[in-house]
Design a protein around this motif. Structure first.
Motif, PDB file in Angstrom:
ATOM      1  N   ASP A  39       0.805  -1.224   0.000  1.00  0.00           N
ATOM      2  CA  ASP A  39       0.000   0.000   0.000  1.00  0.00           C
ATOM      3  C   ASP A  39       0.839   1.276   0.000  1.00  0.00           C
ATOM      4  O   ASP A  39       0.309   2.373   0.101  1.00  0.00           O
ATOM      5  N   GLU A  40       2.177   1.147  -0.133  1.00  0.00           N
ATOM      6  CA  GLU A  40       3.019   2.341  -0.148  1.00  0.00           C
ATOM      7  C   GLU A  40       2.901   3.073  -1.484  1.00  0.00           C
ATOM      8  O   GLU A  40       2.663   2.461  -2.534  1.00  0.00           O
ATOM      9  N   ARG A  41       3.085   4.389  -1.462  1.00  0.00           N
ATOM     10  CA  ARG A  41       2.931   5.227  -2.633  1.00  0.00           C
ATOM     11  C   ARG A  41       4.110   5.055  -3.594  1.00  0.00           C
ATOM     12  O   ARG A  41       5.275   5.023  -3.175  1.00  0.00           O
ATOM     13  N   VAL A  42       3.800   4.990  -4.871  1.00  0.00           N
ATOM     14  CA  VAL A  42       4.839   4.846  -5.894  1.00  0.00           C
ATOM     15  C   VAL A  42       5.746   6.070  -5.907  1.00  0.00           C
ATOM     16  O   VAL A  42       6.961   5.946  -6.110  1.00  0.00           O
ATOM     17  N   SER A  43       5.210   7.239  -5.664  1.00  0.00           N
ATOM     18  CA  SER A  43       6.022   8.463  -5.655  1.00  0.00           C
ATOM     19  C   SER A  43       7.097   8.382  -4.570  1.00  0.00           C
ATOM     20  O   SER A  43       8.246   8.791  -4.782  1.00  0.00           O
ATOM     21  N   THR A  44       6.730   7.856  -3.431  1.00  0.00           N
ATOM     22  CA  THR A  44       7.697   7.702  -2.330  1.00  0.00           C
ATOM     23  C   THR A  44       8.770   6.673  -2.693  1.00  0.00           C
ATOM     24  O   THR A  44       9.960   6.886  -2.452  1.00  0.00           O
ATOM     25  N   LEU A  45       8.328   5.573  -3.306  1.00  0.00           N
ATOM     26  CA  LEU A  45       9.257   4.512  -3.695  1.00  0.00           C
ATOM     27  C   LEU A  45      10.254   5.004  -4.736  1.00  0.00           C
ATOM     28  O   LEU A  45      11.445   4.659  -4.694  1.00  0.00           O
ATOM     29  N   SER A  46       9.783   5.814  -5.669  1.00  0.00           N
ATOM     30  CA  SER A  46      10.657   6.357  -6.722  1.00  0.00           C
ATOM     31  C   SER A  46      11.776   7.190  -6.107  1.00  0.00           C
ATOM     32  O   SER A  46      12.937   7.098  -6.515  1.00  0.00           O
ATOM     33  N   ARG A  47      11.426   8.005  -5.123  1.00  0.00           N
ATOM     34  CA  ARG A  47      12.437   8.833  -4.456  1.00  0.00           C
ATOM     35  C   ARG A  47      13.439   7.968  -3.701  1.00  0.00           C
ATOM     36  O   ARG A  47      14.651   8.219  -3.741  1.00  0.00           O
ATOM     37  N   GLN A  48      12.940   6.940  -3.035  1.00  0.00           N
ATOM     38  CA  GLN A  48      13.824   6.050  -2.276  1.00  0.00           C
ATOM     39  C   GLN A  48      14.779   5.306  -3.199  1.00  0.00           C
ATOM     40  O   GLN A  48      15.967   5.147  -2.891  1.00  0.00           O
ATOM     41  N   MET A  49      14.290   4.836  -4.350  1.00  0.00           N
ATOM     42  CA  MET A  49      15.138   4.136  -5.305  1.00  0.00           C
ATOM     43  C   MET A  49      16.242   5.066  -5.826  1.00  0.00           C
ATOM     44  O   MET A  49      17.401   4.660  -5.961  1.00  0.00           O
ATOM     45  N   ALA A  50      15.886   6.322  -6.093  1.00  0.00           N
ATOM     46  CA  ALA A  50      16.867   7.284  -6.585  1.00  0.00           C
ATOM     47  C   ALA A  50      17.905   7.602  -5.520  1.00  0.00           C
ATOM     48  O   ALA A  50      19.109   7.676  -5.795  1.00  0.00           O
ATOM     49  N   GLN A  51      17.448   7.772  -4.274  1.00  0.00           N
ATOM     50  CA  GLN A  51      18.360   8.096  -3.177  1.00  0.00           C
ATOM     51  C   GLN A  51      19.348   6.955  -2.912  1.00  0.00           C
ATOM     52  O   GLN A  51      20.529   7.195  -2.655  1.00  0.00           O
ATOM     53  N   SER A  93      15.428  -1.475  -8.251  1.00  0.00           N
ATOM     54  CA  SER A  93      14.222  -2.260  -7.951  1.00  0.00           C
ATOM     55  C   SER A  93      13.871  -2.144  -6.477  1.00  0.00           C
ATOM     56  O   SER A  93      14.712  -1.783  -5.637  1.00  0.00           O
ATOM     57  N   VAL A  94      12.631  -2.469  -6.174  1.00  0.00           N
ATOM     58  CA  VAL A  94      12.172  -2.557  -4.801  1.00  0.00           C
ATOM     59  C   VAL A  94      11.283  -3.790  -4.700  1.00  0.00           C
ATOM     60  O   VAL A  94      10.488  -4.072  -5.607  1.00  0.00           O
ATOM     61  N   ILE A  95      11.430  -4.549  -3.628  1.00  0.00           N
ATOM     62  CA  ILE A  95      10.668  -5.779  -3.437  1.00  0.00           C
ATOM     63  C   ILE A  95       9.465  -5.510  -2.537  1.00  0.00           C
ATOM     64  O   ILE A  95       9.616  -4.929  -1.446  1.00  0.00           O
ATOM     65  N   VAL A  96       8.312  -5.910  -2.984  1.00  0.00           N
ATOM     66  CA  VAL A  96       7.090  -5.744  -2.204  1.00  0.00           C
ATOM     67  C   VAL A  96       6.908  -6.982  -1.336  1.00  0.00           C
ATOM     68  O   VAL A  96       6.873  -8.112  -1.837  1.00  0.00           O
ATOM     69  N   VAL A  97       6.831  -6.789  -0.020  1.00  0.00           N
ATOM     70  CA  VAL A  97       6.727  -7.916   0.914  1.00  0.00           C
ATOM     71  C   VAL A  97       5.523  -7.737   1.826  1.00  0.00           C
ATOM     72  O   VAL A  97       5.009  -6.622   2.003  1.00  0.00           O
ATOM     73  N   ASP A  98       5.084  -8.844   2.426  1.00  0.00           N
ATOM     74  CA  ASP A  98       3.998  -8.770   3.405  1.00  0.00           C
ATOM     75  C   ASP A  98       4.596  -8.613   4.801  1.00  0.00           C
ATOM     76  O   ASP A  98       5.811  -8.437   4.969  1.00  0.00           O
TER      77      ASP A  98
END
Length: 502
Positions: free
Chosen positions: A48-60, A65-70
Motif C-alpha cells: 500500500d506504499e505510494r509509488v512516488s515515495t518509492l521512486s524517491r527512495q530508489m533514486a536516493q 528495484s524494490v521488493i514488495v513484501v507482506d
C-alpha cells in the motif's frame, strides 16, 4: 586439523607448480553460489506504499528495484525501473501520488535460493527476459542479484549458448548446441582457464539441456499430475561432466496416493525424456540408471523403503547404488522431495557404517598405473597397447577415494573438489594433503579434458587414452606425481578403515 601427513613434499611442490602454470586466466565463476554475491539488505516496501515515495527512495539509494513484501517478509511482487517507466511515465499517468505499489508491481516474481549457482541465475535471467532476481530461503527474502551485477563479475561466456538452449524446439537443435562445447572448451583451455572451471561450465550447460528436454516433453504431454523431483547423478551430479557423459537420472514422486492411477503418464514422460536426451547426444546409461527405469522412478515413500532394503539386506549392487545416490544433485521440480530423500539416505548411512566397507572393498581393487620402480603400467595388448586410460586408471580413482573419505566423515558435498575442501576444513585431511590431492585431481582432469578436446576437434572417436612415451620428460614427471598422490590417498583411506598398509 589432522596431524597425519601422507604426501610427498617434493611431489606436492611440483604438482602445485604445474597446477598454477596450467591456470593462467580467471574464468567466469559458473559454479559459485548466489550467497557469495547477492546484495543485502534489499530495499523493500508494503503493497500500500505510494509509488512516488518509492521512486524517491530508489533514486536516493541508487537501486533499480524494490521488493514488495507482506508483514512476514514474504515476497508479493517486485517493482523495477522499467515498471515505473512503462506503467507510470510512458502511460501518461496524471496522478502518480495516488498510485500504490500493488498497482504497478509484477506479482509473484521468479526467485532463486542462496545455494543456486551463478550460472543458473544467468540462465533464468536469459530465458525469462528479466534483470532482477530476488533470493529467498524458506520463502523469506534474503537478498537480490541483478543482470548488471553478474555481467560485471567477469565476461560470462557463453551467454549466447545459454540463451539458445531455451529457444530450442527439437532434440536435434539441442544436439547442435552440445556440438559447440568441444570448440568452447578448446578455446578456454588455450587461454589457460582451469579444467575444473571448464567442466563446471559444461555440466551447467548440460543441466540446462536436460531442463529444456523436460520442457519439450511437458509441451507434448501437459503438466505432471503430481509433484516430482528430477535428480541427476554420476558426473552430472558432481558437476564434473567431460565431453561424452551418458544419462544418469532418477525421479522422486509425491506421495499423494495418485501415482499408480497416473503411472502411464510418468512412464511416457520419462520415456520421451530419455529419448529426447539420447537424440540430443546423451547416450542411454549402460547400467540403465535412468528415470524411465522403475527402479529409479517411484514415490518418496517407496524410495525410502527401497533404500532401507538396500542397506539392511546388503544387496549385491549396494556399492553401485550408494555411489549413485551420494553423487546425486537436484535438477528440476520439487526440491523438498529430493532433500527429504537424501536426508533419509544419509541417516541410513549413519546407522549402517558397514555399508562403507562395501565401497572400500571395491575401491581397494584399484591401483594407480605406476610400477614399483616408478615406471608407467600401460596396456599390454590390443589397440591401446602402450597407452594409459588416464580417466579410468587415474582420475576416477581420486573421485571414488575422495567420495569414500567424505562419506566416512559425514561430508554431504558432491563435487570432488568441494569434498576435499570440506574434509580439510573439518581437519579430516591435513591442509597440505588436501592441496596434494586437489592438485593431482586438477592436473589429471586437465590431461583428460585436453585429450578429449583434441580428439573431438579432429573428428576422431573420443576416449581418454594417452601414450606416456609421447609426453615430455617434465610431463611424465607431473603425471607420476599425480599417480603417487592417488596411492597416498588410498593408503590414507586404508588407515582410516583400520587396515595394515604394506
Amino acid at each position: 586439523m589432522s596431524d597425519r601427513k601422507v604426501h610427498d613434499s617434493r611431489a606436492l611442490k611440483e604438482l602445485i607448480r604445474e597446477r598454477e602454470s596450467l591456470k593462467r586466466l580467471e574464468s567466469f565463476p559458473y559454479g559459485e553460489t548466489l550467497s557469495s554475491i547477492m546484495v543485502y539488505p534489499v530495499l523493500t516496501c508494503k503493497s500500500d506504499e505510494r509509488v512516488s515515495t518509492l521512486s524517491r527512495q530508489m533514486a536516493q539509494k541508487k537501486v533499480s528495484s524494490v521488493i514488495v513484501v507482506d508483514e512476514h517478509e514474504r515476497i508479493e511482487g517486485i517493482i523495477t525501473e522499467r515498471d515505473i517507466l512503462t506503467k507510470v511515465v510512458a502511460s501518461g499517468c496524471q496522478d502518480i501520488h495516488s498510485l500504490k505499489a500493488s498497482d504497478i508491481m509484477t506479482p509473484e516474481p521468479i526467485t532463486l535460493e542462496p545455494d543456486d549457482t551463478i550460472y543458473n541465475a544467468l540462465s533464468v535471467l536469459q530465458r525469462a527476459g528479466i534483470k532482477h532476481l530476488p533470493i529467498t530461503e524458506k520463502g523469506k527474502l534474503k537478498g537480490i542479484v541483478t543482470l548488471r551485477q553478474l555481467l560485471n563479475l567477469r565476461h560470462p561466456e557463453p551467454m549466447s549458448l545459454i540463451a539458445s538452449v531455451f529457444r530450442a524446439e527439437t532434440p536435434e537443435e539441442l544436439a547442435e548446441i552440445r556440438g559447440q562445447i568441444p570448440r568452447i572448451a578448446a578455446q578456454k583451455l588455450s587461454l589457460g582457464i582451469s579444467a575444473q572451471d571448464i567442466v563446471t561450465m559444461i555440466s551447467l550447460i548440460n543441466a540446462d539441456i536436460h531442463r529444456r528436454a523436460l520442457e519439450l516433453v511437458f509441451k507434448r504431454l501437459g503438466a505432471p499430475p503430481v509433484d516430482y523431483s528430477l535428480f541427476v547423478s554420476g558426473s552430472h551430479g558432481r558437476m564434473e561432466n567431460l565431453l561424452t557423459p551418458d544419462q544418469d537420472h532418477g525421479m522422486i514422486l509425491a506421495d499423494e496416493g495418485q501415482y499408480y492411477s497416473n503411472q502411464d503418464y510418468f512412464i511416457e514422460m520419462t520415456r520421451l525424456f530419455s529419448d529426447c536426451l539420447n537424440r540430443a547426444g546423451f547416450p542411454d546409461c549402460p547400467g540403465y540408471i535412468m528415470s524411465v527405469n522403475p527402479l529409479w522412478r517411484k514415490p518418496l515413500s517407496e524410495w525410502k523403503s527401497q533404500l532401507w532394503y538396500w542397506f539392511n539386506r546388503q544387496v549385491d549392487e549396494l556399492g553401485r547404488y550408494l555411489t549413485i545416490m551420494f553423487d546425486s544433485r537436484f535438477l528440476e521440480g520439487n526440491k523438498a522431495l529430493f532433500e527429504e530423500l537424501m536426508g533419509f539416505a544419509y541417516g541410513m548411512l549413519k546407522s549402517h557404517r558397514e555399508a562403507l566397507i562395501v565401497l572400500r572393498e571395491e575401491e581397494s581393487l584399484h591401483r594407480a598405473p605406476l610400477g614399483f620402480l616408478g615406471r608407467f603400467i600401460t596396456e599390454k595388448s590390443g589397440e591401446h597397447k602402450g597407452e594409459i586410460d588416464i580417466k579410468r586408471s587415474g582420475l576416477i580413482f581420486i573421485v571414488e577415494a575422495v567420495r569414500i573419505l567424505a562419506l566416512f566423515h559425514g561430508v554431504t558435498e558432491t563435487s570432488t573438489i568441494a569434498r576435499i575442501k570440506e574434509l580439510t576444513r573439518r581437519g579430516a585431511l591435513h591442509r597440505d594433503d588436501g592441496v596434494f590431492f586437489e592438485s593431482a585431481y586438477q592436473i589429471l582432469l586437465h590431461y583428460v579434458l585436453k585429450v578429449q578436446v583434441k580428439r573431438a576437434l579432429a573428428g576422431r572417436q573420443i576416449d581418454t587414452y594417452i601414450k606416456p612415451e609421447e609426453l615430455t620428460h617434465y610431463e611424465q614427471g607431473v603425471l607420476k606425481n599425480a599417480f603417487r598422490a592417488i596411492t597416498a590417498l588410498q593408503e590414507l583411506i586404508a588407515s582410516e578403515f583400520g587396515e595394515l598398509v604394506l
